[in-house]
Design an enzyme around this catalytic site. Sequence first.
Site, short mmCIF file in Angstrom:
data_model
loop_
_atom_site.label_atom_id
_atom_site.label_comp_id
_atom_site.label_asym_id
_atom_site.label_seq_id
_atom_site.Cartn_x
_atom_site.Cartn_y
_atom_site.Cartn_z
N CYS A 77 30.41 34.52 41.50
CA CYS A 77 30.37 35.89 40.96
C CYS A 77 29.39 36.05 39.79
O CYS A 77 29.05 37.17 39.42
CB CYS A 77 31.76 36.34 40.53
SG CYS A 77 32.91 36.47 41.91
N HIS B 244 31.26 42.11 35.51
CA HIS B 244 31.59 41.76 36.89
C HIS B 244 32.88 42.46 37.29
O HIS B 244 33.89 42.40 36.59
CB HIS B 244 31.73 40.25 37.02
CG HIS B 244 32.32 39.82 38.31
ND1 HIS B 244 31.83 40.27 39.51
CD2 HIS B 244 33.36 39.01 38.61
CE1 HIS B 244 32.55 39.76 40.49
NE2 HIS B 244 33.49 38.99 39.97
N ASN C 127 35.90 43.54 44.60
CA ASN C 127 35.09 42.50 43.98
C ASN C 127 34.04 42.06 45.00
O ASN C 127 34.39 41.44 46.00
CB ASN C 127 36.01 41.34 43.57
CG ASN C 127 35.26 40.18 42.93
OD1 ASN C 127 34.04 40.08 43.05
ND2 ASN C 127 35.98 39.30 42.27
N1 ACO Z 1 50.50 42.02 47.14
C1 ACO Z 1 51.75 41.86 46.66
N2 ACO Z 1 52.11 40.82 45.89
C2 ACO Z 1 51.18 39.91 45.61
C3 ACO Z 1 49.84 40.00 46.09
C4 ACO Z 1 49.54 41.11 46.89
N3 ACO Z 1 48.30 41.31 47.38
N4 ACO Z 1 49.14 38.95 45.63
C5 ACO Z 1 49.97 38.20 44.90
N5 ACO Z 1 51.20 38.77 44.89
C6 ACO Z 1 52.42 38.32 44.21
C7 ACO Z 1 52.39 36.85 43.92
O1 ACO Z 1 52.81 36.10 45.05
C8 ACO Z 1 53.35 36.75 42.77
O2 ACO Z 1 54.67 36.77 43.26
P1 ACO Z 1 55.81 35.88 42.55
O3 ACO Z 1 55.91 36.45 41.15
O4 ACO Z 1 57.00 36.14 43.40
O5 ACO Z 1 55.30 34.48 42.59
C9 ACO Z 1 53.11 38.06 42.00
O6 ACO Z 1 52.49 38.96 42.95
C10 ACO Z 1 52.21 37.92 40.80
O7 ACO Z 1 51.06 37.15 41.21
P2 ACO Z 1 49.92 36.76 40.22
O8 ACO Z 1 48.88 35.97 40.92
O9 ACO Z 1 50.55 36.21 38.99
O10 ACO Z 1 49.37 38.23 39.94
P3 ACO Z 1 48.36 38.68 38.86
O11 ACO Z 1 48.90 39.78 38.07
O12 ACO Z 1 47.72 37.52 38.13
O13 ACO Z 1 47.20 39.35 39.75
C11 ACO Z 1 45.04 38.80 40.57
C12 ACO Z 1 46.52 38.56 40.71
C13 ACO Z 1 44.74 40.23 40.86
C14 ACO Z 1 44.27 37.91 41.56
C15 ACO Z 1 44.60 38.47 39.12
O14 ACO Z 1 45.12 37.23 38.75
C16 ACO Z 1 43.12 38.43 38.94
O15 ACO Z 1 42.46 39.45 38.96
N6 ACO Z 1 42.55 37.25 38.68
C17 ACO Z 1 41.15 37.12 38.36
C18 ACO Z 1 40.24 37.25 39.52
C19 ACO Z 1 38.81 37.11 39.03
O16 ACO Z 1 38.47 37.37 37.90
N7 ACO Z 1 37.91 36.68 39.85
C20 ACO Z 1 36.54 36.55 39.36
C21 ACO Z 1 35.93 35.43 39.88
S1 ACO Z 1 36.11 35.44 41.59
C22 ACO Z 1 34.79 34.59 42.15
O17 ACO Z 1 34.04 33.97 41.46
C23 ACO Z 1 34.55 34.64 43.62
#
Ligand code: ACO
Length: 336
Positions: free
Chosen positions: A112, A257, A287
Amino acid sequence: MSRAAVLAGLGTYVPPRVVTNEELSRTLDTSDEWIRTRTGITRRHWAGPGTATGDLAVEAGTRALKSAGSGDVDLVVLATTTPDHPCPATAPEVASRLGLQTVAAYDLAAVCSGFVYALASATGAIAAGIAERALVIGAETYSTILNPEDRTTSVIFGDGAGAVVLRAGDPDEPGALLGHDLGSDGSLKDLIIVPSGGSRQPVAAAGTSGARPADSYFSMQGKPVFRHAVTRMAASSQAMLDRAGWAAETVDWFVGHQANVRILHAVADQLGMARERTAVNLDRVGNTSAASIPLALADAVTGGLITPGDRVLMSAFGGGVTWGSTALVWPEVAPG
Ligand code: ACO
């Protein structure tokens, strides 16, 4: 006076197929509400079968060259995580399809952060006199590496391409890139990874069912990536501000990003910038990895947010892990 790289053209392309949160909710255990509130994304574009990253790159490149008013470039740098083939690089074919004949052309892999790294790489080539005019493209088809059964990644990524033309110029003219801050921490490589398909782990044969092996798909540990993204983008942005001699509150637009609107706001908070100064288009494209910053830039310029003379700060974080930032005063350039 040293030679600077000056932004002279901008172009983007997204494939026509729109995939909404509702559509994904039909096959995955997720919901529009979860995706919107946790990420800010409402829809994304996915290329269909038969469309590769190079096809999107050619479209964006064509528009960037038109925006620059000239097809005359002597270097093409293509940032991508999803090349058309493991070998050769995608950039030479893109250059050829753009009618650029025998110019230097190579791919750059920084996930990214790829577009910011590619800007730095092309700037170096211009400063060294290796190139006069460079086409820098970020292009991705993440839909080809997403596991359709993985709700933690499938809802986040979209396909698209964005490109800019850089030309040799003076450091004090509008559009000159004012420096680059780049970094990486390979001890965190497992946070964002496609485990197989490289020399460490060649692609396993499909099982007897003929199904694609799960480890050939993209995987991401969202929570730690979120934390590192905020810390690194904020620190890198601050380093870039220091280099440019800009106070955070004098920045007109932060083009970060487009991973998650909560990340963008957290970075703005840490820098002491108003959240309203953050360019956001991830709600409509998701993204798009290396394509994300040029797509957000073009969207903000087309929407009349970024105007000539504005101070623009760009920052990215991605797999590797890698990060990078750059800045410029927006020139008289409109997307082609
Ligand atoms: N729908 C419903 N529930 C979901 C989904 C979904 N699509 N995805 C995950 N969950 C659930 C999980 O299983 C978890 O359930 P649990 O509490 O029962 O275990 C709960 O939701 C919370 O999951 P988290 O992963 O803790 O959710 P979070 O709030 O962190 O959001 C996300 C996830 C959106 C991926 C976030 O962590 C994020 O944006 N991370 C950064 C991504 C990023 O910056 N990427 C940039 C680089 S990418 C690259 O270089 C290619």
